[in-house]
Motif scaffolding. Structure first.
Motif, PDB file in Angstrom:
ATOM      1  N   PRO A 110      -0.169   3.179  -2.542  1.00 34.64           N
ATOM      2  CA  PRO A 110       0.485   2.810  -1.281  1.00 34.64           C
ATOM      3  C   PRO A 110       1.282   1.511  -1.418  1.00 34.64           C
ATOM      4  CG  PRO A 110      -1.881   2.433  -1.171  1.00 34.64           C
ATOM      5  CD  PRO A 110      -1.637   3.184  -2.429  1.00 34.64           C
ATOM      6  N   PRO A 111       2.608   1.554  -1.229  1.00 32.40           N
ATOM      7  CA  PRO A 111       3.433   0.355  -1.409  1.00 32.40           C
ATOM      8  C   PRO A 111       3.139  -0.755  -0.409  1.00 32.40           C
ATOM      9  CG  PRO A 111       4.734   2.177  -0.524  1.00 32.40           C
ATOM     10  CD  PRO A 111       3.417   2.748  -0.914  1.00 32.40           C
ATOM     11  N   GLN A 112       2.498  -0.440   0.726  1.00 32.11           N
ATOM     12  CA  GLN A 112       2.136  -1.477   1.693  1.00 32.11           C
ATOM     13  C   GLN A 112       1.197  -2.514   1.077  1.00 32.11           C
ATOM     14  OE1 GLN A 112       1.775   1.772   2.102  1.00 32.11           O
ATOM     15  NE2 GLN A 112       3.089   2.392   3.818  1.00 32.11           N
ATOM     16  N   LYS A 113       0.436  -2.091   0.071  1.00 31.24           N
ATOM     17  CA  LYS A 113      -0.512  -2.993  -0.580  1.00 31.24           C
ATOM     18  C   LYS A 113       0.188  -4.080  -1.397  1.00 31.24           C
ATOM     19  CE  LYS A 113      -4.559  -1.551   0.723  1.00 31.24           C
ATOM     20  NZ  LYS A 113      -5.585  -2.449   1.307  1.00 31.24           N
ATOM     21  N   ILE A 114       1.459  -3.866  -1.740  1.00 28.78           N
ATOM     22  CA  ILE A 114       2.187  -4.868  -2.516  1.00 28.78           C
ATOM     23  C   ILE A 114       2.237  -6.188  -1.757  1.00 28.78           C
ATOM     24  CG2 ILE A 114       4.420  -5.477  -3.527  1.00 28.78           C
ATOM     25  CD1 ILE A 114       4.936  -2.516  -3.977  1.00 28.78           C
ATOM     26  N   VAL A 115       2.419  -6.122  -0.446  1.00 32.70           N
ATOM     27  CA  VAL A 115       2.488  -7.333   0.374  1.00 32.70           C
ATOM     28  C   VAL A 115       1.169  -8.091   0.298  1.00 32.70           C
ATOM     29  CG1 VAL A 115       2.814  -8.241   2.699  1.00 32.70           C
ATOM     30  CG2 VAL A 115       4.174  -6.279   1.923  1.00 32.70           C
TER      31      VAL A 115
END
Length: 320
Positions: free
Chosen positions: A105-110
């Motif tokens: 999940p790319p949201q975890k990059i933040v």
């Protein structure tokens, strides 16, 4: 401790193999998330010798978007090589490695970037579950991670390639000259100030997995042998087992002979010879595999060959 990260660039490294259907969606999704959070970033796609239109998609996007870059291999070199190539060409102060299929999940990059701002140098994303997959695949994965965890002395049961690495950690990894490097274990082995975030594996929205059962088996064997000599100790163990078996069989044979009840024929001899021959051949095959890995390392061939780039990729000499 909170670092001054004003203007610090994040490089998002995305290996891609036959992901034509996912390139634009992955790029736009990740860029939008980071843009909304006002995180300076670049997206670096690494085309690992795809046979579809993956490179065409990467090249076209990088011509119109300044935050988009692309590297194209001359052929398929594998995901490990693609990740190392991305780290080598990345310009960021820290790097995130993420799969193109968005199952990470790319949201975890933040969340990972904010932890980096607090001073952490390696942020590992660990799985809370493996998502929907074949039960046989789940069992095989559990066996593999159990073996690699014992070999490395680190808990790899929930490990993934989804990580954020500070530039210092990236430099250390690039200076490790193993041709058959196991990124998932090496990135933990190098140390530094480390923390974790948890994630659930997402369902793929387009395309299909490029990992067949046989490719996963080869991947497991390659990584276990590259990070551990434990299989070599199996030869010694088999030798000990064979010695004990031979001693017991010898005592039994001598007893039968001295008591006059020794059976006629060569059944026992044939069985022993077949068993001994099997152990020897298995041992030679295992030793030969390790020798072949040594041969691959000493040849000194590069991990990957870059055929072309797109976007503002800095020209660099070939990484050995």
């Amino acid at each position: 401790m909170r670092l001054d990260t004003t203007g610090k660039l994040l490089s998002v490294i995305i290996p891609a193999y036959n992901e034509e259907l996912m390139i634009q969606k992955a790029a736009e999704t990740i860029h939008t998330i980071l843009e909304n959070e006002k995180i300076p970033h670049e997206l670096l796609f690494v085309n690992d010798g795809s046979s579809d239109g993956t490179w065409g998609q990467i090249s076209a996007l990088s011509q119109t978007e300044s935050w988009m870059k692309g590297i194209c291999f001359s052929r398929n070199f594998g995901k490990e090589a693609a990740m190392f190539a991305g780290m080598y060409y990345a310009a960021g102060d820290c790097c995130v490695l993420i799969d193109c299929d968005l199952q990470h999940p790319p949201q975890k990059i933040v969340e990972m970037y904010r932890l980096w701002e607090q001073g952490y140098e390696v942020i590992e994303a660990v799985k809370t579950d493996r998502g929907k997959e074949n039960p046989l695949h789940t069992l095989a994965a559990a066996c593999f991670y159990s073996m690699i965890s014992k070999a490395t002395g680190m808990d790899m049961s929930r490990a993934s390639d989804f990580k954020l690495l500070d530039r210092k950690a990236v430099t250390v990894l690039l200076n490790i000259r193993e041709k058959n490097a196991f990124f998932r274990a090496l990135s933990s082995w190098i140390g530094f100030r480390t923390t974790q975030v948890e994630f659930e594996v997402q369902e793929r929205t387009a395309g299909t997995s490029k990992w067949s059962t046989m490719s996963l088996v080869r991947y497991a064997v390659s990584n276990i042998s590259s990070f551990s000599t434990a299989p070599m100790q199996l030869v010694t163990l088999l030798g000990v087992v064979m010695l004990v078996f031979s001693v017991l069989l010898g005592i039994s044979t001598l007893y039968d002979k001295f008591t006059g009840i020794a059976p006629e024929g060569f059944t026992t001899v044939i069985i022993v010879q077949l068993f001994t021959g099997s152990i020897i051949m298995m041992s030679l095959g295992l030793i030969g595999y390790y020798i072949s890995r040594i041969y691959e390392e000493v040849k000194g061939r590069p991990r990957f060959v870059v055929a072309e780039t797109s976007g503002e990729v800095e020209e660099k000499p070939q990484l050995s």
